[in-house]
Each structure stands twice: as structure tokens, then as C-alpha cells.
Scaffold this active site. Structure first.
Site, PDB file in Angstrom:
ATOM      1  N   LYS A  79       0.847  -1.201   0.000  1.00  0.00           N
ATOM      2  CA  LYS A  79       0.000   0.000   0.000  1.00  0.00           C
ATOM      3  C   LYS A  79       0.880   1.248   0.000  1.00  0.00           C
ATOM      4  O   LYS A  79       1.925   1.262   0.661  1.00  0.00           O
ATOM      5  CB  LYS A  79      -0.905  -0.025   1.231  1.00  0.00           C
ATOM      6  CG  LYS A  79      -1.963   1.064   1.272  1.00  0.00           C
ATOM      7  CD  LYS A  79      -2.832   0.941   2.525  1.00  0.00           C
ATOM      8  CE  LYS A  79      -3.904   2.014   2.588  1.00  0.00           C
ATOM      9  NZ  LYS A  79      -4.742   1.905   3.796  1.00  0.00           N
ATOM     10  N   SER A 154      -9.781   1.930   3.012  1.00  0.00           N
ATOM     11  CA  SER A 154      -8.903   2.665   2.134  1.00  0.00           C
ATOM     12  C   SER A 154      -7.911   1.802   1.359  1.00  0.00           C
ATOM     13  O   SER A 154      -7.396   2.227   0.332  1.00  0.00           O
ATOM     14  CB  SER A 154      -8.116   3.708   2.934  1.00  0.00           C
ATOM     15  OG  SER A 154      -7.256   3.075   3.850  1.00  0.00           O
ATOM     16  N   SER A 178      -9.967  -0.368   7.179  1.00  0.00           N
ATOM     17  CA  SER A 178      -9.352  -0.196   5.859  1.00  0.00           C
ATOM     18  C   SER A 178      -8.661  -1.425   5.287  1.00  0.00           C
ATOM     19  O   SER A 178      -8.251  -1.405   4.133  1.00  0.00           O
ATOM     20  CB  SER A 178      -8.352   0.965   5.897  1.00  0.00           C
ATOM     21  OG  SER A 178      -9.024   2.184   5.860  1.00  0.00           O
TER      22      SER A 178
END
Lengths: 485, 89
Positions: A79, A154, A178
Site C-alpha cells: 500500500k 482505504s 481499511s
């Protein structure tokens, strides 16, 4: 079957027996990304040359017999809020568009020394603020099961890449859901580890008391493998827990005879789609038939958790994001009239709308005259929620709820209504507030074929029971169902 | 509740344009309305004994990165220093 389709645990065996090479595997994953990225947009950056170089090194490591990790040679997606030395780390924000860290996050250092291959940096909501990847400055990732739907957020890029095969496993971060919510929406497994079990050093901070890095995989065992690699004490993170860790991969067998499961009624009523609730209840019945004991429990403060969460998270964010001022790194606005003007212009131009709103909300709840009414109350509520979980874990081993109140929603549907977007996290935020571990596993599909997810919550540092329950469920329900792309 | 967005923006070091103002006002009002549903709790707020951060024993040790590396992301530098607009006349 192409190499990218295998699970990390299968590939690990093939690599160590030298049936395949990491270069072959990495090429297969990169080729898959070539095919899927035009549709999915999971990655912000792929550097084939770098990945293949890492793969060559992994092959040498394996050939020398010195590979000590089961993940040696396996491509992992990262990420884009996790720092990677020499590789841009943007947090999907204009503010950090050209930021290139000079250091690795501890988790990245661990993966590199294990001989993993970095497959690329993954899209996300800007500074991890969002539940759909739509707040990314660069692009919106699409759900592999339906390209008109969001992948969740997210960590939506991480979930979509693993689901579509352009990464074998991936790292995400979870502040209010997330990791778990995008895992649920993309039909894969995602673990939010206990607060303190994985180093946050090098994770760009959103809400430091809630943030936690964790793994995504297509199977429970893959998630265990990656968690084994990243967990552990780190002197570079003062909140990292001082304790010893054992291998989760080696300690889970899917046997849940005698396991006590608590079902909190507050997570199955208002706001939860009945089809989602039913798929979770059906899955719990399957676990019961495997020898688990199921009992109703109550977590009465759940209704207020979302409020407490947004106050605490935004308060911390307003403080953490104060560092982005155009001085030492990141974006700096042009043509400024003095220092204050530079701060204000830089921040106004560099941050997106959602980030600015959360900074202002955090500033507001911490501002003079409002502290007691909002922040203090939220912290007291946090204590109460922690106590309610602790009480529940006095009589049960795991707590099971839906992960997300519904399946993936359409791109554009919620982005202009913050409250409906925030509601996507209604089942997951309590876990961060209480600092507990929880995993999301696929547990059913809508009539349109969109995945539903089930959340299994455990006691602090009891990832073993959480993943073992997930494995029992996976064995009974069936594994990952590949989206048609 | 009326929230003075301009004041909050100033505290946050943000500039909010006229066009954006009403949108933010509306959104903030709806979020504040949601969080106001929190119940009254009369407990004392205490320090979390479980998550007390420990001081690092190495907290005086340098990072091991060179000055050039540390400044490599700065928008403007001169002679190893970060340059910012003039603050004192």
C-alpha cells in the site's frame, strides 16, 4: 493454471523445491498486471525492472539454501502509505506526489530481507481517509467482481490486486476497517492485527493510536504466512508490544471443537442488509456443526462507536497531518506571500477535500471550549467499548459479525455524502477502538455475484484463534472464488 | 450548531474559498449532529496503563542518514539548509 493463480503457500512449496523460479512467478504476476490494470487500476506504480531484479536475488537466495522465509521469492504488493526506500510513497495524495523515502518501513525491511519481491505500490484513499479509493488524488480502483463498483477502502488497491491476481499477497493498513472492508468487498481474506503486534515505523500516520499494518491474501493460510513475516517487536516503534510471537501458519489446523463463539445482536440489526446478516448467520451455523458453541452476547455501546471513532481518528489526523507544510518534504505552493501564506496555500492545494474536512473536524473537536464535549467524551466511550469487549471475551473465544453492512456499492454513489460513506465502517471501527485483532473472510455472494464478508474478532494478541476459526470456515464454505475478468 | 468554518480553517492552516464554504458547513454540521448522539459518561479520563509508551534507550542516537539524504525531499534548499519565505523583516 497460470502461476499467478496459485496461493502463496502453494508457491512457497514450488519455489523451495525449485520446481519454479521467482523470476518465472514474478513474470507471470507482472503479465497479469499488464492484462488487468487497464480495467482495475489497483497500482500507482509498477517497476518491472526492480521486481525482476528482486526475483533474481530471491532465486539466488533459494539456490544457496539460505532462504529462511517461506515467502522468499513471492511477489507482495505494498500500500502506498508504507515507506519504500527509493520508491515513491505518495499516500495517493498530491501532497506527496514526488516524495521518495530515504528509508524503508520496518515491515518492508522484513520482507526485503526475507527475499520477497515487491510487485508495486498500491492505490488507496488519500492518506487512508475513505472507504472506496475514490478520494485518491490519482485514480479510483475498480472492484474485480464488478468494474462499476468500488473495491472498498482505504486499502482498495491492495484488495483488488490480490483478488484479480496482480499480486499474490499484499500489505494494507487499517485504522477503522481499511483492510477488512476492502477484503470483504473483493472476496478475499484480510487481517487487522492486534494494535502493537506489527511495527508502524514507516507507515505514514493517519491516527496513530488506531493505525495498524496487516496482510491480505486469497486464503487464510496466505494471510498467516504474511503476518508471520511482519509481526514482532520493533524498537523503532514505541507502541510496539514487548512479547514473543509464534508462527501462526504452523499453529492453525482448522479444528474448532469446543470453540465458543459470541454473536452480538447489535451487529445484525439496523443498517445491516438482511442478505449479509443471513450469510453470516449461515456461516456461523456451519461452524456450529463443526463443534463450536454459539451464544448471544451484547455490546451495548456499538451504536456510538462510529461517532467516537471519527472524533478520535480526526483529532489525531489533524495533529499528524500538521507536518505537511511545504517546508521539509512534499508539495510546496508557488508564489507565496510569506510563511503563513505558504503553509495555507500548500495545504489547501496539496490536500483533497476529504482530508481537509477531517483535519478541520479534528481541529474543531480539539479546539478551546469543545474538548470536553467531543474528544473527552469519545475517549471515555472508547474505554467503555474496550470494557464491553473484555467482558464478552470472559465467556467467548471469538466474536462474529458482518464485516461490511452491504456488498460493494457503485462508484460515485456515496462520495458526496460523508455520512453514508462513514457508515461503511460501522461494523469494523469498534475493533480499532478496542485494539483487537480481526479478520474478514468471504462468506457469501449477492445475486449479482458480489462478495459478502464475515468478521471474526479475537482477544488481544490471539490472532491464532481468529485465523484458526477463519480456516475452519474456509474449509467448510469453500475457498476463494476468482472474479471473471 | 453553527460552526465557524473560517475560524476552524485558520486554526488548521487551510484556506477555504467562498465556493467551498457552504459545502463544508453542511457536511460538518451533519457530522457534528451524528457525534452529538454520544451519551453522557461521567467517568474520569485516565491514562491508558496498558499502552504506556516506553522511552527508547537510543533516543539520542543519530538516524544514520546523511544530511543530503534527509534534505533530498525538501522543496527548496541552499547550502544544506531548507529555504522558506522570509518571516521577519
Amino acid at each position: 493454471m497460470e502461476l499467478y493463480e496459485y496461493s502463496a503457500s502453494e508457491l512457497s512449496g514450488m519455489l523451495s523445491k525449485r520446481e519454479i523460479s521467482s523470476v518465472e512467478l514474478t513474470k507471470s504476476v507482472l503479465k497479469r498486471a499488464d492484462d488487468t490494470e487497464p480495467k482495475i487500476d489497483a497500482y500507482l506504480r509498477i517497476d518491472p525492472e526492480m521486481s525482476l531484479k528482486m526475483a533474481e536475488n530471491a532465486d539466488k537466495l533459494i539456490a544457496s539454501g539460505e532462504a529462511s522465509s517461506r515467502l522468499a521469492g513471492i511477489p507482495v504488493g505494498i500500500k502506498d502509505n508504507i515507506s519504500t526506500r527509493g520508491i515513491p510513497t505518495t499516500c495517493a495524495s498530491k501532497m506527496l506526489e514526488n516524495y521518495v523515502p530515504v528509508f524503508n518501513a520496518t515491515v518492508v525491511d522484513k520482507l526485503v530481507s526475507a527475499g520477497c519481491v515487491i510487485s508495486g505500490k498500491l492505490n488507496m484513499d488519500e492518506f487512508a481517509m475513505g472507504s472506496s479509493t475514490e478520494t485518491s488524488y490519482f485514480k479510483t480502483t475498480k472492484n474485480p467482481f464488478d468494474l462499476s463498483c468500488v473495491p472498498g477502502g482505504s486499502s482498495g488497491g491492495s484488495a483488488a490486486a490480490v483478488s484479480s491476481g496482480s499480486a499474490v499477497v499484499a500489505l494494507g493498513s487499517d485504522t477503522g476497517g481499511s483492510i477488512r472492508q476492502p477484503a470483504s468487498l473483493c472476496g478475499i481474506v484480510g487481517l487487522k492485527p492486534t494494535y502493537g503486534s506489527v511495527s508502524r515505523y514507516g507507515l505514514v500516520a493517519f491516527a496513530s493510536s488506531l493505525d495498524q499494518i496487516g496482510p491480505f491474501g486469497r486464503t487464510v493460510r496466505d494471510v498467516a504466512l504474511l503476518q508471520d513475516e511482519i509481526q514482532g517487536r520493533d524498537p523503532m516503534d514505541a507502541t510496539s508490544a514487548q512479547r514473543s510471537y509464534t508462527s501462526l501458519f504452523d499453529s492453525i489446523d482448522g479444528n474448532i471443537k469446543g470453540l465458543k463463539i459470541g454473536i452480538p445482536k447489535e451487529y445484525f440489526g439496523k443498517g445491516i442488509k438482511p442478505e449479509v446478516a443471513k450469510s453470516v448467520t449461515d456461516s456461523v451455523e456451519r461452524l456450529k456443526s463443526l463443534g463450536a458453541e454459539v451464544m448471544p452476547i451484547s455490546l451495548p455501546s456499538t451504536d456510538y462507536a462510529l461517532s467516537a471513532y471519527y472524533i478520535i481518528a480526526c483529532a489525531e489526523a489533524s495533529s499528524n497531518l500538521a507536518r505537511f507544510d511545504g517546508v521539509k518534504y512534499g508539495y510546496r505552493a508557488k508564489d507565496c506571500d510569506g510563511l503563513i501564506d505558504m503553509y495555507e496555500k500548500t495545504r489547501s492545494e496539496g490536500f483533497g477535500r476529504e482530508v481537509k474536512r477531517r483535519i478541520m473536524l479534528g481541529t474543531f473537536v480539539l479546539s478551546s471550549g469543545y474538548f470536553d464535549a467531543y474528544y473527552k467524551k469519545a475517549k471515555l466511550l472508547q474505554k467503555r467499548i474496550q470494557r464491553e469487549f473484555a467482558d464478552a471475551f470472559g465467556s467467548v473465544d471469538v466474536i462474529i459479525t458482518p464485516t461490511s453492512p452491504s456488498e460493494a456499492f457503485k462508484i460515485g454513489d456515496r462520495i458526496s455524502d460523508p455520512l453514508s460513506m462513514y457508515a461503511a465502517d460501522i461494523c469494523t471501527v469498534t475493533v480499532n477502538i478496542a485494539g483487537l485483532p480481526a479478520v474478514s473472510v468471504p462468506c457469501g455472494y449477492s445475486s449479482e455475484g458480489l462478495p459478502y464478508g464475515m468478521q471474526i474478532i479475537g482477544r488481544k494478541f490471539d490472532e491464532k484463534t481468529v485465523l484458526n476459526t477463519a480456516l475452519a470456515h474456509e474449509n467448510a464454505f469453500g475457498g476463494f472464488r476468482r472474479p471473471e475478468l | 450548531m453553527d460552526i465557524d468554518i473560517r475560524h476552524i480553517a485558520k486554526l488548521s492552516r487551510l484556506k477555504i474559498s467562498e465556493d467551498e464554504l457552504s459545502g463544508y458547513e453542511k457536511e460538518m454540521a451533519s457530522i457534528i449532529a451524528m457525534v452529538e448522539s454520544m451519551p453522557e459518561i461521567n467517568d474520569e479520563l485516565t491514562v491508558d496503563s496498558e499502552n504506556v509508551m516506553e522511552l527508547r534507550s537510543d533516543d539520542n542516537v543519530g538516524s544514520g542518514y546523511s544530511r543530503d539524504e534527509m534534505l533530498s525531499n525538501a522543496p527548496k534548499t541552499v547550502a544544506g539548509c531548507v529555504v522558506v519565505p522570509k518571516t521577519v523583516d
